[in-house]
Design an enzyme around this catalytic site. Structure first.
Site, PDB file in Angstrom:
ATOM      1  N   LYS A  18       0.837  -1.213   0.000  1.00  0.00           N
ATOM      2  CA  LYS A  18       0.000   0.000   0.000  1.00  0.00           C
ATOM      3  C   LYS A  18       0.874   1.268   0.000  1.00  0.00           C
ATOM      4  O   LYS A  18       0.663   2.188  -0.774  1.00  0.00           O
ATOM      5  CB  LYS A  18      -0.921   0.032   1.246  1.00  0.00           C
ATOM      6  CG  LYS A  18      -1.789  -1.206   1.398  1.00  0.00           C
ATOM      7  CD  LYS A  18      -2.636  -1.135   2.651  1.00  0.00           C
ATOM      8  CE  LYS A  18      -1.867  -1.128   3.965  1.00  0.00           C
ATOM      9  NZ  LYS A  18      -1.097  -2.354   4.244  1.00  0.00           N
ATOM     10  N   ARG A  91      -9.514   0.047   8.942  1.00  0.00           N
ATOM     11  CA  ARG A  91      -9.163  -1.346   9.250  1.00  0.00           C
ATOM     12  C   ARG A  91     -10.290  -2.083   9.936  1.00  0.00           C
ATOM     13  O   ARG A  91     -10.198  -3.292  10.166  1.00  0.00           O
ATOM     14  CB  ARG A  91      -7.967  -1.404  10.182  1.00  0.00           C
ATOM     15  CG  ARG A  91      -6.724  -1.022   9.460  1.00  0.00           C
ATOM     16  CD  ARG A  91      -5.556  -1.114  10.369  1.00  0.00           C
ATOM     17  NE  ARG A  91      -4.535  -0.313   9.784  1.00  0.00           N
ATOM     18  CZ  ARG A  91      -3.339  -0.759   9.446  1.00  0.00           C
ATOM     19  NH1 ARG A  91      -2.993  -1.989   9.706  1.00  0.00           N
ATOM     20  NH2 ARG A  91      -2.473   0.036   8.879  1.00  0.00           N
ATOM     21  N   ARG A 128      12.208  -5.213   4.807  1.00  0.00           N
ATOM     22  CA  ARG A 128      11.872  -3.807   4.530  1.00  0.00           C
ATOM     23  C   ARG A 128      12.746  -2.867   5.353  1.00  0.00           C
ATOM     24  O   ARG A 128      13.040  -3.136   6.516  1.00  0.00           O
ATOM     25  CB  ARG A 128      10.403  -3.529   4.850  1.00  0.00           C
ATOM     26  CG  ARG A 128      10.077  -2.034   4.753  1.00  0.00           C
ATOM     27  CD  ARG A 128       8.597  -1.741   4.812  1.00  0.00           C
ATOM     28  NE  ARG A 128       7.976  -2.192   6.033  1.00  0.00           N
ATOM     29  CZ  ARG A 128       6.682  -2.105   6.276  1.00  0.00           C
ATOM     30  NH1 ARG A 128       5.875  -1.599   5.359  1.00  0.00           N
ATOM     31  NH2 ARG A 128       6.178  -2.547   7.410  1.00  0.00           N
ATOM     32  N   ARG A 162      11.546  -1.098  11.002  1.00  0.00           N
ATOM     33  CA  ARG A 162      10.427  -0.858  11.922  1.00  0.00           C
ATOM     34  C   ARG A 162      10.388  -1.892  13.039  1.00  0.00           C
ATOM     35  O   ARG A 162      10.585  -3.075  12.799  1.00  0.00           O
ATOM     36  CB  ARG A 162       9.099  -0.886  11.142  1.00  0.00           C
ATOM     37  CG  ARG A 162       8.681   0.473  10.649  1.00  0.00           C
ATOM     38  CD  ARG A 162       7.509   0.453   9.708  1.00  0.00           C
ATOM     39  NE  ARG A 162       6.362  -0.302  10.173  1.00  0.00           N
ATOM     40  CZ  ARG A 162       5.212  -0.381   9.503  1.00  0.00           C
ATOM     41  NH1 ARG A 162       5.066   0.271   8.355  1.00  0.00           N
ATOM     42  NH2 ARG A 162       4.216  -1.098   9.953  1.00  0.00           N
ATOM     43  N   ARG A 173       0.127  -9.174  13.392  1.00  0.00           N
ATOM     44  CA  ARG A 173      -0.528  -8.112  12.605  1.00  0.00           C
ATOM     45  C   ARG A 173      -1.412  -8.718  11.522  1.00  0.00           C
ATOM     46  O   ARG A 173      -2.525  -8.239  11.282  1.00  0.00           O
ATOM     47  CB  ARG A 173       0.546  -7.215  11.950  1.00  0.00           C
ATOM     48  CG  ARG A 173       1.181  -6.240  12.905  1.00  0.00           C
ATOM     49  CD  ARG A 173       2.531  -5.736  12.410  1.00  0.00           C
ATOM     50  NE  ARG A 173       2.506  -5.059  11.137  1.00  0.00           N
ATOM     51  CZ  ARG A 173       3.581  -4.883  10.361  1.00  0.00           C
ATOM     52  NH1 ARG A 173       4.769  -5.333  10.758  1.00  0.00           N
ATOM     53  NH2 ARG A 173       3.479  -4.260   9.220  1.00  0.00           N
TER      54      ARG A 173
HETATM   55  P1  AP5 Z   1       4.951  -1.583   1.812  1.00  0.00           P
HETATM   56  O1  AP5 Z   1       4.540  -0.807   0.617  1.00  0.00           O
HETATM   57  O2  AP5 Z   1       5.699  -0.890   2.882  1.00  0.00           O
HETATM   58  O3  AP5 Z   1       3.682  -2.392   2.414  1.00  0.00           O
HETATM   59  P2  AP5 Z   1       2.413  -1.870   3.199  1.00  0.00           P
HETATM   60  O4  AP5 Z   1       1.208  -2.487   2.582  1.00  0.00           O
HETATM   61  O5  AP5 Z   1       2.443  -0.382   3.302  1.00  0.00           O
HETATM   62  O6  AP5 Z   1       2.662  -2.597   4.576  1.00  0.00           O
HETATM   63  P3  AP5 Z   1       2.677  -2.042   6.080  1.00  0.00           P
HETATM   64  O7  AP5 Z   1       3.467  -3.020   6.878  1.00  0.00           O
HETATM   65  O8  AP5 Z   1       3.115  -0.604   6.105  1.00  0.00           O
HETATM   66  O9  AP5 Z   1       1.187  -2.125   6.427  1.00  0.00           O
HETATM   67  P4  AP5 Z   1       0.610  -2.157   7.849  1.00  0.00           P
HETATM   68  O10 AP5 Z   1      -0.810  -1.974   7.516  1.00  0.00           O
HETATM   69  O11 AP5 Z   1       0.951  -3.330   8.640  1.00  0.00           O
HETATM   70  O12 AP5 Z   1       1.378  -0.961   8.589  1.00  0.00           O
HETATM   71  P5  AP5 Z   1       0.937   0.519   8.951  1.00  0.00           P
HETATM   72  O13 AP5 Z   1       2.145   1.350   8.987  1.00  0.00           O
HETATM   73  O14 AP5 Z   1      -0.206   0.931   8.124  1.00  0.00           O
HETATM   74  O15 AP5 Z   1       5.813  -2.825   1.272  1.00  0.00           O
HETATM   75  C1  AP5 Z   1       6.359  -3.788   2.144  1.00  0.00           C
HETATM   76  C2  AP5 Z   1       7.665  -4.326   1.581  1.00  0.00           C
HETATM   77  O16 AP5 Z   1       7.375  -5.030   0.368  1.00  0.00           O
HETATM   78  C3  AP5 Z   1       8.691  -3.251   1.208  1.00  0.00           C
HETATM   79  O17 AP5 Z   1       9.985  -3.685   1.515  1.00  0.00           O
HETATM   80  C4  AP5 Z   1       8.522  -3.065  -0.311  1.00  0.00           C
HETATM   81  O18 AP5 Z   1       9.731  -2.670  -0.940  1.00  0.00           O
HETATM   82  C5  AP5 Z   1       8.100  -4.486  -0.726  1.00  0.00           C
HETATM   83  N1  AP5 Z   1       7.176  -4.446  -1.870  1.00  0.00           N
HETATM   84  C6  AP5 Z   1       6.098  -3.641  -2.023  1.00  0.00           C
HETATM   85  N2  AP5 Z   1       5.484  -3.884  -3.193  1.00  0.00           N
HETATM   86  C7  AP5 Z   1       6.191  -4.870  -3.790  1.00  0.00           C
HETATM   87  C8  AP5 Z   1       6.039  -5.571  -5.030  1.00  0.00           C
HETATM   88  N3  AP5 Z   1       5.062  -5.307  -5.895  1.00  0.00           N
HETATM   89  N4  AP5 Z   1       6.932  -6.551  -5.308  1.00  0.00           N
HETATM   90  C9  AP5 Z   1       7.946  -6.852  -4.439  1.00  0.00           C
HETATM   91  N5  AP5 Z   1       8.135  -6.217  -3.266  1.00  0.00           N
HETATM   92  C10 AP5 Z   1       7.271  -5.237  -2.946  1.00  0.00           C
HETATM   93  O19 AP5 Z   1       0.386   0.316  10.453  1.00  0.00           O
HETATM   94  C11 AP5 Z   1       1.256  -0.038  11.496  1.00  0.00           C
HETATM   95  C12 AP5 Z   1       0.483  -0.206  12.796  1.00  0.00           C
HETATM   96  O20 AP5 Z   1      -0.153   1.039  13.139  1.00  0.00           O
HETATM   97  C13 AP5 Z   1      -0.664  -1.230  12.760  1.00  0.00           C
HETATM   98  O21 AP5 Z   1      -0.221  -2.542  13.013  1.00  0.00           O
HETATM   99  C14 AP5 Z   1      -1.570  -0.690  13.889  1.00  0.00           C
HETATM  100  O22 AP5 Z   1      -1.032  -1.039  15.160  1.00  0.00           O
HETATM  101  C15 AP5 Z   1      -1.435   0.813  13.727  1.00  0.00           C
HETATM  102  N6  AP5 Z   1      -2.458   1.355  12.826  1.00  0.00           N
HETATM  103  C16 AP5 Z   1      -2.252   1.921  11.611  1.00  0.00           C
HETATM  104  N7  AP5 Z   1      -3.419   2.293  11.072  1.00  0.00           N
HETATM  105  C17 AP5 Z   1      -4.388   1.944  11.948  1.00  0.00           C
HETATM  106  C18 AP5 Z   1      -5.802   2.042  11.940  1.00  0.00           C
HETATM  107  N8  AP5 Z   1      -6.453   2.571  10.878  1.00  0.00           N
HETATM  108  N9  AP5 Z   1      -6.482   1.563  13.017  1.00  0.00           N
HETATM  109  C19 AP5 Z   1      -5.846   1.038  14.072  1.00  0.00           C
HETATM  110  N10 AP5 Z   1      -4.500   0.901  14.136  1.00  0.00           N
HETATM  111  C20 AP5 Z   1      -3.777   1.357  13.082  1.00  0.00           C
HETATM  112 MG    MG Z   2       2.642   0.997   4.914  1.00  0.00          MG
END
Ligand code: AP5
Ligand code: MG
Length: 216
Positions: A18, A91, A128, A162, A173
């Site tokens: 994402k 979410r 990552r 991270r 997660r």
């Molecule tokens: P990346 O693009 O970073 O993936 P992502 O989908 O953004 O994954 P996240 O881990 O950031 O999602 P998340 O939802 O767990 O974390 P968030 O920060 O939102 O890509 C990942 C890796 O894959 C990278 O190394 C990239 O290079 C590689 N990659 C990407 N695309 C690729 C492709 N096509 N081919 C090959 N490799 C590829 O949330 C973190 C925490 O915050 C949550 O756990 C929760 O505790 C809290 N939180 C956040 N939002 C909320 C909410 N709305 N409600 C409650 N808690 C929340």
């Molecule tokens: Mg992300």
């Protein structure tokens, strides 16, 4: 038929890409990237009382409560002047209701679900690395920076692993994500606002599909 829209809502498991695609899209459009994960990590960096509470929740792989995240989101989106990519929000069904019926009530939007096989997620996330200054996303196996350990854009900025990108936290997660996402997908599907994409492909193919949604 895709309805006319301005704002993207990115739904997808941890590691589904994402953030990567949001950063790709903002280079080619006037959309603004709004990641609740990034907003929460910024609060943590500020070491406020709220930040400390948030760190414990995030490092355990759990969700922050709906009210806190929704307030943070609302403070950071001025929909009258900009269009957004909502990354990682909603979410839960409660968050989807807040977003569509309160925040985006008068603004066009479409939800994009990044479909992703679970077995690829752990490997993507343990490798990552991110830049805390510009939020650029790297992968030491598949998308390494030019200079080992340093951001390509910010040069002297050391890349960061991270604290929730440890295998046991990633698995938690994903479990929490799977427990909550079903009703969110139904919510958008029932409104005919859901697009599903295969997120386990080369980045450029995914980006082209997303840009295609904007053209329609
Ligand atoms: P990346 O693009 O970073 O993936 P992502 O989908 O953004 O994954 P996240 O881990 O950031 O999602 P998340 O939802 O767990 O974390 P968030 O920060 O939102 O890509 C990942 C890796 O894959 C990278 O190394 C990239 O290079 C590689 N990659 C990407 N695309 C690729 C492709 N096509 N081919 C090959 N490799 C590829 O949330 C973190 C925490 O915050 C949550 O756990 C929760 O505790 C809290 N939180 C956040 N939002 C909320 C909410 N709305 N409600 C409650 N808690 C929340
Ligand atoms: Mg992300």
């Amino acid at each position: 038929m895709i309805k006319k829209f301005k704002n993207f809502i990115f739904l997808g498991s941890p590691g589904s890409g994402k953030g990567t695609q949001a950063l790709n899209l903002i280079k080619e459009t006037s959309l603004v990237h709004l990641s609740t994960g990034d907003l929460l990590r910024k609060e943590i960096e500020e070491k406020s009382e709220l930040g400390l509470k948030l760190k414990n929740i995030i490092d355990a792989g759990q969700l922050v409560d709906d009210k806190t995240v929704a307030e943070l989101l609302k403070k950071n989106c001025d929909l009258k002047s900009k269009s957004f990519i909502f990354d990682g929000f909603p979410r839960t069904l409660a968050q989807a209701e807040i977003l569509s019926e309160d925040v985006l009530a008068n603004f066009g939007h479409v939800a994009v679900y990044f479909e992703m096989p679970e077995d690829v997620i752990v490997s993507r996330l343990v490798h990552r690395r991110i830049c805390q200054k510009c939020n650029a996303i790297y992968n030491i196996k598949t998308k390494p920076p030019k200079n080992d350990g340093y951001c390509d854009n910010c040069e002297s900025e050391k890349l960061f692993h991270r604290s929730d990108d440890k295998e046991e936290v990633i698995r938690e997660r994903v479990k929490v994500y799977n427990e909550n996402i079903g009703p969110v997908l139904d919510f958008y599907r029932n409104k005919d606002l859901l697009k599903v994409i295969d997120a386990n492909r080369e980045n450029r193919l995914i980006l082209d599909e997303l840009l295609g949604f904007l053209d329609n």
